[in-house]
Design a protein around this motif. Structure first.
Motif, PDB file in Angstrom:
ATOM      1  N   ASP A 172      18.438  33.584  48.433  1.00 32.30           N
ATOM      2  CA  ASP A 172      18.639  32.750  47.361  1.00 32.30           C
ATOM      3  C   ASP A 172      18.969  33.268  46.060  1.00 32.30           C
ATOM      4  N   MET A 173      19.822  34.284  46.147  1.00 33.84           N
ATOM      5  CA  MET A 173      20.280  34.754  44.817  1.00 33.84           C
ATOM      6  C   MET A 173      21.790  34.070  44.456  1.00 33.84           C
ATOM      7  N   GLN A 174      21.826  34.004  43.170  1.00 31.42           N
ATOM      8  CA  GLN A 174      23.423  33.580  42.799  1.00 31.42           C
ATOM      9  C   GLN A 174      24.291  34.563  43.337  1.00 31.42           C
ATOM     10  N   LEU A 175      25.504  34.226  43.577  1.00 36.47           N
ATOM     11  CA  LEU A 175      26.497  34.849  44.394  1.00 36.47           C
ATOM     12  C   LEU A 175      26.961  35.817  43.298  1.00 36.47           C
ATOM     13  N   GLN A 176      27.058  35.555  42.149  1.00 43.71           N
ATOM     14  CA  GLN A 176      27.559  36.394  40.826  1.00 43.71           C
ATOM     15  C   GLN A 176      29.110  36.965  41.204  1.00 43.71           C
ATOM     16  N   SER A 177      29.628  36.113  41.429  1.00 36.90           N
ATOM     17  CA  SER A 177      31.423  36.170  41.561  1.00 36.90           C
ATOM     18  C   SER A 177      32.148  36.000  40.436  1.00 36.90           C
ATOM     19  N   ASP A 178      32.817  37.173  39.911  1.00 34.94           N
ATOM     20  CA  ASP A 178      33.868  36.800  38.888  1.00 34.94           C
ATOM     21  C   ASP A 178      34.930  35.697  39.141  1.00 34.94           C
ATOM     22  N   ALA A 179      35.159  35.799  40.582  1.00 36.42           N
ATOM     23  CA  ALA A 179      36.202  35.017  40.809  1.00 36.42           C
ATOM     24  C   ALA A 179      36.182  33.307  40.704  1.00 36.42           C
ATOM     25  N   THR A 180      34.649  32.962  40.926  1.00 36.54           N
ATOM     26  CA  THR A 180      34.398  31.562  40.565  1.00 36.54           C
ATOM     27  C   THR A 180      34.520  31.389  39.105  1.00 36.54           C
TER      28      THR A 180
ATOM     29  N   PHE B 201      39.042  28.385  34.094  1.00 31.55           N
ATOM     30  CA  PHE B 201      40.053  28.645  33.243  1.00 31.55           C
ATOM     31  C   PHE B 201      41.340  28.000  33.783  1.00 31.55           C
ATOM     32  N   LYS B 202      42.093  27.665  32.900  1.00 29.02           N
ATOM     33  CA  LYS B 202      43.441  26.990  33.256  1.00 29.02           C
ATOM     34  C   LYS B 202      44.380  28.261  33.630  1.00 29.02           C
ATOM     35  N   GLU B 203      44.238  29.253  32.976  1.00 35.70           N
ATOM     36  CA  GLU B 203      44.912  30.311  33.430  1.00 35.70           C
ATOM     37  C   GLU B 203      44.059  31.782  33.537  1.00 35.70           C
ATOM     38  N   ARG B 204      44.236  32.330  34.525  1.00 39.50           N
ATOM     39  CA  ARG B 204      43.272  33.435  34.909  1.00 39.50           C
ATOM     40  C   ARG B 204      43.503  34.546  33.873  1.00 39.50           C
TER      41      ARG B 204
END
Length: 352
Positions: free
Chosen positions: A247-255, A260-263
């Motif tokens: 039950d931890m947050q995934l903490q993924s920068d990808a999400t 954003f509109k652009e990476r």
């Protein structure tokens, strides 16, 4: 007595000649239609075509001489059950057996506008690629992607309750689209490709894990965006499973990037505070939808993750990752990465 012998000789000779003539007839009938005509002919074998239907198509295009004999050759051939639908480039120098081998090989003739969708592309990026090649309208694509119901008639797998858009199911591949194809036809081809790669074996594994298709593709899309090396995919998947279980947050920068509109080049600490359902630093569980369209390797890694206890990972400069169970070890690896990156940047400045 001699008369009878002569009679039998004549019968045997006649029978032999008849067999030879039948053999020659069959050989010529199943051989090339015209050995001297190498002009290419494009034929289209529709999905679900029977051998009888295929023989009609070939006969109408003057590629075979005898439909009945073609069906016999096809049924005798070990390759005939593997005949695949699609467009094929043939000519009249092909024998019946040559044609069957080609139709079973899957070497489909590709014409039209060539489009390559990289693994991990978002639906926005896919739309940009398509309209850059003058294939369709941006708003039409956006509306269709947000409305899976438009594709229920052809793709029943989209009918699951938690699938709310096509993100994740537009399979990354190289396609050849007719320049006059509609937006729906183009998206349908990508959905069809997903349907092909998501095999019965993968479906069974999904059931074993008690996951929905959307959950599998959702997590696979995060694995796709986080992984650089193929061998890291199953380990990354295991980290996310372990975090979900605790039950931890995934903490993924990808999400975060998906917001954003652009990476962005780098996700900052301020970005981690953004109020968005795609911020996996603030929210627990999977995001509302997949964040990209994963390739089969990430899907397989999600269904067959490594068995680990890792809860953290951080990138290495060589493209791989350092994994850890304890947060203190994770912090050590984070510092190593930052120090190495700073050193590399300093070297680049000095070289200039």
């Amino acid at each position: 007595m001699d008369l009878n012998k002569n009679k039998w000789k004549v019968i045997k000779l006649t029978s032999f000649i008849l067999v030879v003539l039948i053999g020659i007839f069959i050989f010529t009938q199943i051989g090339p239609y015209n050995r001297n005509n190498k002009k290419d002919i494009v034929i289209d074998i529709p999905s679900g075509s029977t051998v009888s239907k295929i023989s009609d198509i070939l006969y109408e295009n003057e590629l075979i001489k005898n439909k009945t004999l073609f069906k016999v050759v096809a049924k005798v051939s070990e390759k005939s059950p593997n005949i695949k639908a699609g467009k094929y480039l043939l000519n009249q120098t092909y024998s019946n057996n040559d044609i069957i081998n080609l139709l079973a090989s899957g070497r489909i003739y590709q014409d039209g506008v060539k489009i390559t969708i990289p693994e991990g592309s978002t639906s926005k990026e896919i739309i940009n690629i398509l309209i850059s090649k003058k294939l369709g309208n941006k708003e039409t694509y956006e509306n269709l992607i947000q409305n899976p119901k438009e594709f229920y008639d052809k793709f029943s797998y989209l009918k699951e309750d938690d699938i709310t858009c096509l993100e994740g199911f537009l399979y990354p591949e190289t396609y050849y689209f007719d320049e006059n194809a509609s937006e729906k036809e183009i998206l349908s081809q990508m959905l069809s490709e997903f349907n092909k790669i998501y095999s019965d074996k993968l479906k069974e594994k999904q059931k074993e894990l008690n996951m929905t298709l959307q959950q599998v593709v959702n997590l696979a899309s995060i694995v796709e965006k986080e992984a650089v090396l193929d061998e890291d995919r199953p380990t990354i998947a295991s980290v996310f499973y372990n975090r979900l279980e605790k039950d931890m947050q995934l903490q993924s920068d990808a999400t975060i990037q998906y917001i954003f509109k652009e990476r962005k080049k780098i996700v900052t600490y301020n970005d981690l505070k953004i109020d968005s359902p795609y911020n996996s630093y603030r929210n627990k569980g999977l995001p509302p939808t997949p964040i990209a369209n994963p390739g089969v390797k990430s899907i397989q890694a999600t269904l067959y993750p490594d068995d680990t206890k890792y809860l953290y990972f951080v990138a290495k400069l060589n493209g791989g990752n350092n994994y850890s169970v304890e947060y203190k070890d994770h912090l050590k690896y984070v510092k190593e990465y930052k120090d190495e990156r700073a050193k590399l940047n300093q070297n680049k400045i000095e070289e200039k």
